[in-house]
Write an enzyme that holds these catalytic residues in place. Structure first.
Site, short mmCIF file in Angstrom:
data_model
loop_
_atom_site.label_atom_id
_atom_site.label_comp_id
_atom_site.label_asym_id
_atom_site.label_seq_id
_atom_site.Cartn_x
_atom_site.Cartn_y
_atom_site.Cartn_z
N GLY A 243 -8.58 8.85 9.55
CA GLY A 243 -8.82 8.84 10.99
C GLY A 243 -9.91 9.80 11.46
CB ALA B 142 -8.73 7.44 4.48
CG ASN C 190 -6.21 1.04 11.77
OD1 ASN C 190 -5.02 0.86 11.59
ND2 ASN C 190 -6.73 0.79 12.96
CB THR C 191 -9.48 5.32 12.97
OG1 THR C 191 -8.13 5.52 12.57
CG2 THR C 191 -9.72 6.08 14.26
CE LYS D 254 -2.98 2.86 2.83
NZ LYS D 254 -3.94 2.98 3.95
#
Lengths: 68, 263
Positions: free
Chosen positions: B162, B188, B210-211, B101
């Site tokens: 995030g 994202a 992720n977040t 990535k």
């Protein structure tokens, strides 16, 4: 006389001769899944024994960590 | 089911890719990733903490590359050169693994990508045999340039990394999806399950987050929610939604046979 190596941005001194294998041992990271760059070039794991380090070498030693 | 996600010639059952950052500990990382059903997980490459406890567990022991497709990223890199060096190290670390990535940031405040540096890094990496999945702005022209360079997937942002702000420009994502010949992943900005479902309903091939999972009050439960949302959104996309009929109500029940009427 000791040689100076910059490892992950910090200067350290070692007694020559020292190979990449020796450095990994000194750092206490033998057997860990790491990768090493020396002066901008990858040092393949298969070449740790034969790669001798010289005064002024700059090394980056990395691992995988959590990230997104 | 027979609806695999194919990236660089390899098939995956899961269309949810997850990061491994920001978890409380490796136990929670493992449990959340298990619950997400993800097969591709991102990792960051960082300097060894010299003098660290030699017995400290390693992330790749928790997430063995034999079981997961490890996707090393270049998070935190601000130049093409740093990103390329980081991924060369990653390839050595992962025994020649080529799928990566790429992200090259342009600004520490917004974490928006620096697209000129990203394009330069992509060219170098593709030439060196890497299979590049690339974080990019939601600009259809830039996405096409990355595809033309040979990237194996384009990954436009939904909103700031995030931030959990969700999908700010669904139209751009749809334009990118309609034109791209490689998989398009939303990367994202996802905040909750409905964001992931919307991304999939737009026709995106997968979602990377992720977040949204790690910062939930109960990350393991949110991981499961995201798995279901991605599956639901994909199914809805494949099913083909009904046409929107603004201002045209249409009863689902028959108009005939109502009681109390004269025959």
């Amino acid at each position: 006389m000791d040689i100076r190596l910059t490892i992950n941005g910090a200067e350290r001194r070692f007694a020559p001769p020292i190979t990449v294998r020796g450095l990994v041992g000194e750092m206490g990271i033998e057997g860990k899944r790491i990768a090493i760059e020396r002066n901008g070039e990858i040092v393949p794991r298969s070449r740790y024994d034969e790669t001798a380090l010289a005064d002024g070498d700059r090394l980056e030693v990395v691992v995988a960590v959590g990230g997104g | 089911m027979g609806d695999p996600l194919v990236i660089a010639g390899k098939s995956y059952d899961s269309r949810l890719l997850v990061g491994t950052g920001k978890y409380r500990d490796f136990g929670q990382t493992r449990d959340a990733i298990e619950a997400s059903g993800a097969q591709i997980v991102t990792v960051a490459i960082r300097r060894v903490n010299i003098g660290q406890n030699a017995n400290e567990p390693n992330l790749l022991e928790v997430l063995p590359p034999s079981r997961f497709t490890i996707l090393p990223n270049t998070a935190g890199c601000y130049t093409a050169d740093d990103a390329v060096r980081t991924l060369r190290l990653a390839r050595e670390l992962l025994d020649g693994h080529a799928l990566v990535k790429l992200e090259v940031l342009g600004d520490a405040h917004t974490l928006f990508p620096n697209m000129p540096e990203t394009l330069a890094a992509a060219k170098t990496l593709v030439a060196e045999g890497f299979q590049v999945m690339v974080y990019c702005s939601d600009d259809p022209i830039v996405a096409r340039m990355l595809e033309d360079i040979g990237c194996v997937a384009v990954m436009p942002l939904a909103s700031l990394i995030g931030s959990g702000m969700g999908i700010l420009n669904p139209w751009n994502l749809q334009i990118i999806r309609d034109r791209a010949k490689v998989p398009v992943l939303v990367d994202a900005g996802i905040g909750t399950a409905s964001d992931a479902a919307v991304a999939m309903e737009l026709g995106c091939d997968a979602v990377l987050m992720n977040t949204a999972i790690a910062a939930a009050r109960d990350p393991v439960r949110m991981a499961r929610a995201m798995k279901l949302a991605v599956e639901a959104g994909r199914e809805a996309w494949l099913a083909g939604r009904m046409a929107k009929k603004p201002y045209q109500a249409q009863a689902s029940s028959p108009a005939e046979g109502l009681i109390g009427k004269t025959a």
